[in-house]
Scaffold this motif. Structure first.
Motif, short mmCIF file in Angstrom:
data_model
loop_
_atom_site.label_atom_id
_atom_site.label_comp_id
_atom_site.label_asym_id
_atom_site.label_seq_id
_atom_site.Cartn_x
_atom_site.Cartn_y
_atom_site.Cartn_z
N UNK A 104 7.24 -0.25 -2.59
CA UNK A 104 6.74 -1.31 -1.70
C UNK A 104 5.66 -2.14 -2.43
N UNK A 105 4.73 -1.42 -3.07
CA UNK A 105 3.62 -2.13 -3.74
C UNK A 105 4.15 -2.96 -4.91
N UNK A 106 5.05 -2.37 -5.69
CA UNK A 106 5.52 -3.06 -6.90
C UNK A 106 6.52 -4.16 -6.60
N UNK A 107 7.34 -3.97 -5.57
CA UNK A 107 8.44 -4.92 -5.34
C UNK A 107 8.10 -5.88 -4.19
N UNK A 108 7.91 -5.37 -2.97
CA UNK A 108 7.70 -6.29 -1.84
C UNK A 108 6.35 -7.00 -1.94
N UNK A 109 5.35 -6.27 -2.42
CA UNK A 109 4.02 -6.90 -2.50
C UNK A 109 3.71 -7.36 -3.92
N UNK B 61 -3.34 -9.74 10.77
CA UNK B 61 -3.64 -8.49 10.06
C UNK B 61 -3.84 -8.74 8.57
N UNK B 62 -3.61 -9.97 8.13
CA UNK B 62 -3.76 -10.29 6.71
C UNK B 62 -2.70 -9.61 5.85
N UNK B 63 -1.61 -9.23 6.49
CA UNK B 63 -0.56 -8.53 5.74
C UNK B 63 0.44 -9.55 5.19
N UNK B 64 0.83 -9.36 3.91
CA UNK B 64 1.81 -10.30 3.36
C UNK B 64 3.22 -9.89 3.77
#
Ligand code: FAD
Length: 499
Positions: free
Chosen positions: A374-379, A287-290
């Motif tokens: 999620x965007x700022x921390x996990x990704x 899925x190309x998900x990090x």
């Protein structure tokens, strides 16, 4: 110190129960975090609440009172149960003396009275003898009732029942003035509400009456995986909305697997086999998900509904939007399920990676900002971090919390528990993890995410004021009322001890 008559004997007895040997002092100088060290002058071994009252009385009768920190298992991460130059109360010794096993049930009224020094695992075994169980559990059970009630006590049942603090009928507390008080929502209610989640600031809890329910025998323990955060969070929020319909899970948590966790992390876990972890890594690749997310659910059952539980699970799964085929189910006993981290502890101990520094950061993040987080921390901040532990992510319903209690929570009606539960196992890990934690906190500040720390740690009183927000004035007033010399739990660093 001036004392008369019987008081002299009390003081002598108290002093003789203070251990000052090297081993006792060393053990009480640090905690599970292994980051902070604070050396106490002694470790007090009480046999009763009256002993604790006498110790506190001894302290406040001095011209310069000493600080007093109740210590359960010392499983805090930032020195919360330490007392530099003061006295640590070894709460566990309460259960070792003539009172023995301080767990008393009222099966008909569905409550249990437990000594605050008891471990939750022992409470579980005692209540199960009557076919009953507390309703809400922390993930790990070898911590004390007083320790978790001082914070909140959260876990996968909190969406339905609130934290452990929302499941207490009454408490015995020894205040910072050495008074023994029984409190409840109707009696000394200000002490009751403030002591729950009160970080040990208002008194030493010695007994709690805890709500029970009928215990299930078995559990379908389920994990379902997602490669996108939107589906994951909307399913999690759907699941926690099913809290009274009987059609949902009885327990809901979740985890985040960062990119490198899947490729470089452990090759099997207490839940996943090596081939299942490979499958998850392939899902990320495909899925190309990090980042991969999974929801962890538990469905309780007994002999009478064993034949229908699988259909009930299937109906529930049909409503969800996880990656097709990524359902993993285990059928385990209730005890096996609840004590799952105990088994993990054994593995980590044998691998020599249990007694290492734990720079844990726990946050409550409002639902309205979880995608930004999620965007700022996990990704963002943690995208390429080395895998050294676990990241928890699951939502709770705010209306199951009682805002009169001290624990600080975000404003939204739903908020997520985010646990960055990482261990420093190699040289340089600790500094790196601490830098990352600081970056996460900075991100939350700069982006006004509105999160609150759980198991909080703040370096200044200003930080604490901001943490408690509107609750601060009431907390400061009740501190003056119940611990005016600020001798209790100094390791939290909220109120400086009176000079
Ligand atoms: P301690 O660390 O000994 O004390 C914590 C604080 O409470 C100190 O300030 C202490 O002075 C005060 N205190 C202790 N006893 C009393 C008392 N009787 N009266 C008043 N104050 C007291 N937490 C969750 O909510 N959910 C989880 O799922 C969860 N999982 C965990 C898993 C692991 C492996 C670990 C190590 C911790 C976990 N925690 C979890 C955190 C845990 O609940 C807290 O750290 C808790 O404080 C640990 O209990 P303790 O007995 O070790 O307390």
């Amino acid at each position: 110190m001036m004392m008369k008559g019987d008081d002299i004997f009390t003081a002598v007895d108290i002093v003789s129960a203070i251990h000052t040997d090297h081993d006792s002092i060393t053990r009480a100088s640090t905690d599970f975090g292994h980051i902070v060290e604070a050396i106490p002058n002694g470790v007090f071994h009480p046999t009763s609440p009256a002993d604790i009252a006498a110790l506190i009385w001894l302290s406040i009768s001095q011209s310069k009172p000493f600080t007093v920190a109740p210590r359960g298992q010392g499983h805090s991460s930032s020195g919360q149960a330490l007392a530099s130059g003061g006295i640590v109360i070894d709460m566990r010794s309460m259960g070792r003396h003539d009172h023995g096993y301080r767990v008393n049930m009222s099966p008909n009224e569905l409550w249990v009275d437990v000594g605050a020094e008891q471990l939750w695992i022992d409470v579980l075994h005692a209540t199960l003898k009557h076919g009953l169980t507390p309703r809400i559990w922390t993930d790990y059970l070898r911590i004390t009732v007083g320790g978790t009630l001082s914070n909140g006590g959260i876990g996968g049942q909190a969406f339905r029942y609130g934290p452990q603090t929302s499941n207490v009928h009454d408490l015995d507390v020894v205040t910072g003035m050495g008074k023994m008080i029984t409190c409840s929502p109707d009696k000394h209610s200000d002490l009751f509400f403030t002591a729950l989640g009160g970080l040990g600031q208002f008194g030493v809890m010695t007994r709690a009456r805890i709500a029970l329910e009928h215990a299930p025998k078995r559990v379908l323990w389920v994990r379902i995986a997602y490669s996108d955060v939107e589906s994951f969070t909307s399913d999690q929020e759907l699941l926690i909305s099913k809290r009274s319909s009987g059609s949902g899970f009885d327990y809901i948590e979740g985890q985040v697997q960062l990119n490198r966790t899947l490729t470089e992390g452990r090759r099997s876990s207490s839940f996943f086999s090596a081939s299942e972890l490979d499958q998850l890594a392939k899902l990320a690749l495909r899925t190309g998900s990090s980042t991969i997310y999974y929801t962890e659910g538990a469905m309780y059952y007994n002999d009478d509904n064993a034949s229908s539980v699988n259909q009930k699970l299937q109906r529930l799964l049909d409503e969800l939007s996880f990656a097709p085929g990524f359902t993993f189910v285990r059928d385990v006993s209730y005890v096996e399920f609840l004590d799952r981290v105990g088994r993990e502890e054994q593995k980590l101990r044998s691998a020599g990676v249990w007694d290492v520094p734990h720079p844990w950061l726990n946050l409550f993040v409002p639902r309205s900002r979880i995608l930004d987080f999620d965007a700022g921390v996990f990704k963002g901040i943690l995208k390429d971090t080395k895998p050294v532990g676990l990241i928890l992510l699951y939502p709770m319903n705010k209306d199951r919390w009682d805002d009169r209690m001290t624990t600080a929570t975000p404003d939204d009606d739903v908020f997520y528990a985010v646990g960055l539960l990482r261990s420093a196992v190699a040289a340089g890990d600790l500094e790196r993890l601490e830098r990352e934690n600081a970056a996460v906190l900075d991100f939350c500040d700069q982006e006004s995410v509105g999160c609150k720390q759980y198991l909080p740690h703040h370096a200044s009183q200003d930080g604490w004021r901001r943490h408690f927000g509107e609750k601060w004035d009431r907390i400061a007033t009740l501190k003056r009322k119940y611990d005016p010399l600020a001798i209790l739990s100094p390791g939290q660093g909220i109120f400086p001890a009176a000079a």
